[in-house]
Design an enzyme around this catalytic site. Structure first.
Site, PDB file in Angstrom:
ATOM      1  N   GLY A 101      42.081  -4.515 -10.103  1.00  0.00           N
ATOM      2  CA  GLY A 101      41.500  -3.178 -10.183  1.00  0.00           C
ATOM      3  C   GLY A 101      42.543  -2.086 -10.085  1.00  0.00           C
ATOM      4  O   GLY A 101      42.235  -0.958  -9.692  1.00  0.00           O
ATOM      5  N   SER A 151      44.223  -1.184 -12.723  1.00  0.00           N
ATOM      6  CA  SER A 151      44.215  -0.630 -14.071  1.00  0.00           C
ATOM      7  C   SER A 151      45.454  -0.925 -14.904  1.00  0.00           C
ATOM      8  O   SER A 151      46.115  -0.030 -15.421  1.00  0.00           O
ATOM      9  CB  SER A 151      43.978   0.875 -13.993  1.00  0.00           C
ATOM     10  OG  SER A 151      43.335   1.229 -15.169  1.00  0.00           O
ATOM     11  N   SER A 152      45.700  -2.212 -15.055  1.00  0.00           N
ATOM     12  CA  SER A 152      46.765  -2.600 -15.970  1.00  0.00           C
ATOM     13  C   SER A 152      46.396  -2.198 -17.398  1.00  0.00           C
ATOM     14  O   SER A 152      47.267  -1.886 -18.209  1.00  0.00           O
ATOM     15  CB  SER A 152      47.010  -4.103 -15.888  1.00  0.00           C
ATOM     16  OG  SER A 152      45.820  -4.804 -16.126  1.00  0.00           O
ATOM     17  N   ASP A 211      41.587   6.366 -15.066  1.00  0.00           N
ATOM     18  CA  ASP A 211      42.748   5.475 -15.095  1.00  0.00           C
ATOM     19  C   ASP A 211      43.883   6.051 -15.943  1.00  0.00           C
ATOM     20  O   ASP A 211      45.052   6.011 -15.567  1.00  0.00           O
ATOM     21  CB  ASP A 211      42.354   4.099 -15.667  1.00  0.00           C
ATOM     22  CG  ASP A 211      41.128   3.535 -14.963  1.00  0.00           C
ATOM     23  OD1 ASP A 211      40.854   3.956 -13.837  1.00  0.00           O
ATOM     24  OD2 ASP A 211      40.439   2.679 -15.570  1.00  0.00           O
ATOM     25  N   TYR A 226      29.552  -2.858 -15.439  1.00  0.00           N
ATOM     26  CA  TYR A 226      30.073  -1.489 -15.471  1.00  0.00           C
ATOM     27  C   TYR A 226      29.217  -0.622 -16.387  1.00  0.00           C
ATOM     28  O   TYR A 226      28.761   0.459 -16.006  1.00  0.00           O
ATOM     29  CB  TYR A 226      31.528  -1.523 -15.963  1.00  0.00           C
ATOM     30  CG  TYR A 226      32.202  -0.174 -15.908  1.00  0.00           C
ATOM     31  CD1 TYR A 226      32.932   0.205 -14.802  1.00  0.00           C
ATOM     32  CD2 TYR A 226      32.096   0.723 -16.971  1.00  0.00           C
ATOM     33  CE1 TYR A 226      33.551   1.441 -14.735  1.00  0.00           C
ATOM     34  CE2 TYR A 226      32.699   1.958 -16.920  1.00  0.00           C
ATOM     35  CZ  TYR A 226      33.438   2.309 -15.807  1.00  0.00           C
ATOM     36  OH  TYR A 226      34.027   3.546 -15.752  1.00  0.00           O
TER      37      TYR A 226
HETATM   38  C1  GLA Z   1      37.165   1.666 -13.575  1.00  0.00           C
HETATM   39  C2  GLA Z   1      37.065   2.573 -14.790  1.00  0.00           C
HETATM   40  C3  GLA Z   1      37.264   4.051 -14.390  1.00  0.00           C
HETATM   41  C4  GLA Z   1      36.347   4.432 -13.231  1.00  0.00           C
HETATM   42  C5  GLA Z   1      36.426   3.402 -12.118  1.00  0.00           C
HETATM   43  C6  GLA Z   1      35.411   3.636 -11.038  1.00  0.00           C
HETATM   44  O1  GLA Z   1      38.462   1.708 -13.060  1.00  0.00           O
HETATM   45  O2  GLA Z   1      38.014   2.189 -15.741  1.00  0.00           O
HETATM   46  O3  GLA Z   1      37.048   4.874 -15.499  1.00  0.00           O
HETATM   47  O4  GLA Z   1      35.033   4.620 -13.677  1.00  0.00           O
HETATM   48  O5  GLA Z   1      36.237   2.085 -12.595  1.00  0.00           O
HETATM   49  O6  GLA Z   1      35.617   4.862 -10.429  1.00  0.00           O
END
Ligand code: GLA
Length: 397
Positions: free
Chosen positions: A121, A123-124, A192, A241
């Site tokens: 989580g 964000s790679s 991200d 999601y």
């Molecule tokens: C992921 C999504 C983001 C955001 C988060 C939760 O990282 O890529 O855009 O919605 O979840 O805050």
């Protein structure tokens, strides 16, 4: 860098001409608020994707990742999904977005090295998109405007490209988000990509997703940012999601507001009966998170870190009971964190359904915290805990 240079040289038989690097991010507070036009606090952290690249003159893109055996190879005028190489959907989606904006580019070779743990989580995916956008800019200079491609940026005296300004970063963030929404198939927001582009060392990034503005606020030096990876990645992450996003949008519709940014706690209570139960739960989470970010930024500015930490715990409880994006392993990590005297606050970070928790810990107790967390987690789950003390770093370059 040397390892990546050698890998590139070995794979492609020549040296790379450019390197670009984009960091991962930790969401500090403001969960799932971004696509609800809400408020988020994030940190760019010292886990990066680095690309080594060189141009090609045959219109072919060839990408090799140091961690995967597959080679992604495609023509720039024929970009399609290949189910055998799902990671290539990120650069492919981004290249298509640049093309749709009228950016002209040719082929290139790229080698990838990532220090961002997969599935944690952090964000790679955003770091991959952002680094691809910057690599193309280095090889085939372009700028963006709201209407599409603009004039290429004039090189500076030393023939280097000028650094990205605020507007360019925001337009690139939108192109990256569009790639993920339209090509990869996750309806994520801008958190991200903005974090990876706008990070500043030891600053919290404050993002207003309604007005698309970014501000920064210092993070105090005696606090360590510790990320604990549950090692759990739930299936159907994209589906979960997108499902939460649909509930948020449905709630806003029922309330008659353009997005949940415009909803208030009073509005939710007054309309309880009209809102479907899951819409109500999701809306409560988002409205609460926006309030917590507002309150949290005041607390941070006033150096009230203990109170700020408490907001993280409330945020996690809301994820757990309202938004239903936690899981037993994340709950356990937060429960364990709460028992450590050096921990000011803990919560799940990012999308949820697995992945990692974010912990703010007194710096002098951070190593002890990691050791206790690892022991407690293994004892209860039999799983080894991976954790990192993250440095807060500058955005992509
Ligand atoms: C992921 C999504 C983001 C955001 C988060 C939760 O990282 O890529 O855009 O919605 O979840 O805050």
């Amino acid at each position: 860098m040397n390892e990546l240079r050698d890998f590139f040289q070995h794979q492609f038989g020549a040296a790379p001409t450019h390197f670009v690097q984009a960091p991962g991010r930790v969401e500090l507070l403001g969960n799932h608020t971004d696509y609800n036009q809400g408020l988020v606090m994030a940190l760019a952290v010292d886990k990066h994707i680095t690309l080594a690249v060189a141009p090609r003159n045959d219109g072919v893109v060839e990408i090799r990742d140091m961690a995967f055996p597959e080679v992604a190879r495609f023509r720039v005028d024929q970009i399609e999904k290949d189910p055998a190489i799902p990671w290539a959907n990120y650069p492919k989606g981004l290249l298509l977005q640049l093309q749709q904006r009228g950016v002209k580019f040719g082929g290139f070779n790229a080698a990838i090295r990532s220090t961002i743990p997969l599935g944690a989580g952090l964000s790679s995916s955003a770091a991959f998109l952002v680094s691809t956008a910057l690599a193309v800019r280095k090889l085939y200079p372009y700028s963006l405007t709201d209407a599409g491609a603009g004039a290429p940026p004039p090189p500076e005296a030393n023939s280097a490209l000028p650094p990205l300004d605020y507007m360019q970063k925001m337009l690139l963030a939108k192109a990256c988000q569009a790639a993920e929404n339209q090509f990869v198939g996750v309806n994520c927001g801008l958190l991200d990509h903005i974090s990876s582009l706008f990070g500043q060392a030891w600053q919290v990034i404050l993002i207003d997703c309604l007005h698309l503005t970014v501000n920064w606020s210092p993070l105090h030096g005696d606090i360590a940012v510790v990320v604990c990876h549950s090692g759990v990645k739930h299936a159907l992450v994209g589906g979960e999601y997108n499902d939460r996003r649909a509930h948020c949008e449905s709630a806003a519709k029922t309330l008659g507001v353009p997005s949940l940014r415009f909803a208030t706690p009073e509005m939710l209570e007054a309309n309880q009966a009209k809102l479907a139960p899951r819409d109500l739960g999701c809306a409560r989470h988002i409205v609460g998170e926006n309030q917590r970010v507002t309150e949290g930024s005041q607390l941070l500015a006033a150096d009230k870190l203990v109170e700020f930490g408490r907001l993280l715990l409330v945020s996690h409880e809301s994820s757990r009971h309202n938004f239903l994006n936690s899981c037993p392993e994340l709950d356990l990590l937060v429960e364990l964190a709460k028992t450590h005297a050096g921990c000011l606050g803990a919560r799940l970070t990012g999308g949820g359904f697995g992945g990692a928790t974010l912990n703010l810990v007194r710096r002098d107790q951070a190593e002890d915290f990691r050791a206790k967390m690892a022991a407690g987690y293994e004892q209860k789950t039999g799983r080894k805990l991976q954790s990192w003390i993250c440095q807060v770093v500058n955005g992509a370059a």
